[in-house]
Design an enzyme around this catalytic site. Sequence first.
Site, PDB file in Angstrom:
ATOM      1  N   LYS A  86      -5.762  -8.666  -1.797  1.00  0.00           N
ATOM      2  CA  LYS A  86      -7.179  -9.074  -1.770  1.00  0.00           C
ATOM      3  C   LYS A  86      -7.231 -10.577  -1.555  1.00  0.00           C
ATOM      4  O   LYS A  86      -6.252 -11.281  -1.767  1.00  0.00           O
ATOM      5  CB  LYS A  86      -7.887  -8.676  -3.069  1.00  0.00           C
ATOM      6  N   GLY A 122      -1.446  -1.981  -8.400  1.00  0.00           N
ATOM      7  CA  GLY A 122      -2.863  -1.790  -8.118  1.00  0.00           C
ATOM      8  C   GLY A 122      -3.608  -0.954  -9.146  1.00  0.00           C
ATOM      9  O   GLY A 122      -4.815  -0.778  -9.036  1.00  0.00           O
ATOM     10  N   ASP A 126      -6.693  -3.914 -11.218  1.00  0.00           N
ATOM     11  CA  ASP A 126      -7.290  -3.655  -9.895  1.00  0.00           C
ATOM     12  C   ASP A 126      -7.956  -2.286  -9.786  1.00  0.00           C
ATOM     13  O   ASP A 126      -8.648  -2.001  -8.816  1.00  0.00           O
ATOM     14  CB  ASP A 126      -6.242  -3.821  -8.793  1.00  0.00           C
TER      15      ASP A 126
END
Length: 157
Positions: A86, A122, A126
């Site tokens: 990101k 992730g 996240d």
Amino acid sequence: MATPETLPCSAGWRLLHMRGDLFTCPSTDDALAHCISEDCRMGAGVALLFKKKFTGVEELLAQEKQPGQCAVLKRSGRFVYYLVTKKNYYQKPTYDILRKSLVSMREHCLANVNSISMPRIGCGLDKLKWENVSPIITEVFQDTNISITTQSRPQQV
């Protein structure tokens, strides 16, 4: 100490899921990997632990990696991979960008690394779902000879 959870295998590679501490993985030959933002803030979660243990934020920023790419540090003979998933720390990654970051890491690994240990990438702060991430890892690495071990704390499994 880490304990095995599952061991799916396929043609020359393996994905092993363990419970335990990522930083006490048995082999210092294992590369380590985790997700970061392009701004390299690493202010919370496992990213903060990587930041404290391996330092090198300026080295990472100098590599100018963008989402979908992978920055690399070498520490004590071991590669440490920073999957850029990101742009900014406060954003959330997508599965597509995670896949691209994994492909970028794979390309470096093919010439340098036989095994990687990582958290359930992730899936912490996240908020990606492990049931979607695990097949992406399989898709990206199944045609290699690279072994991957994911480490999760017992309460995360």
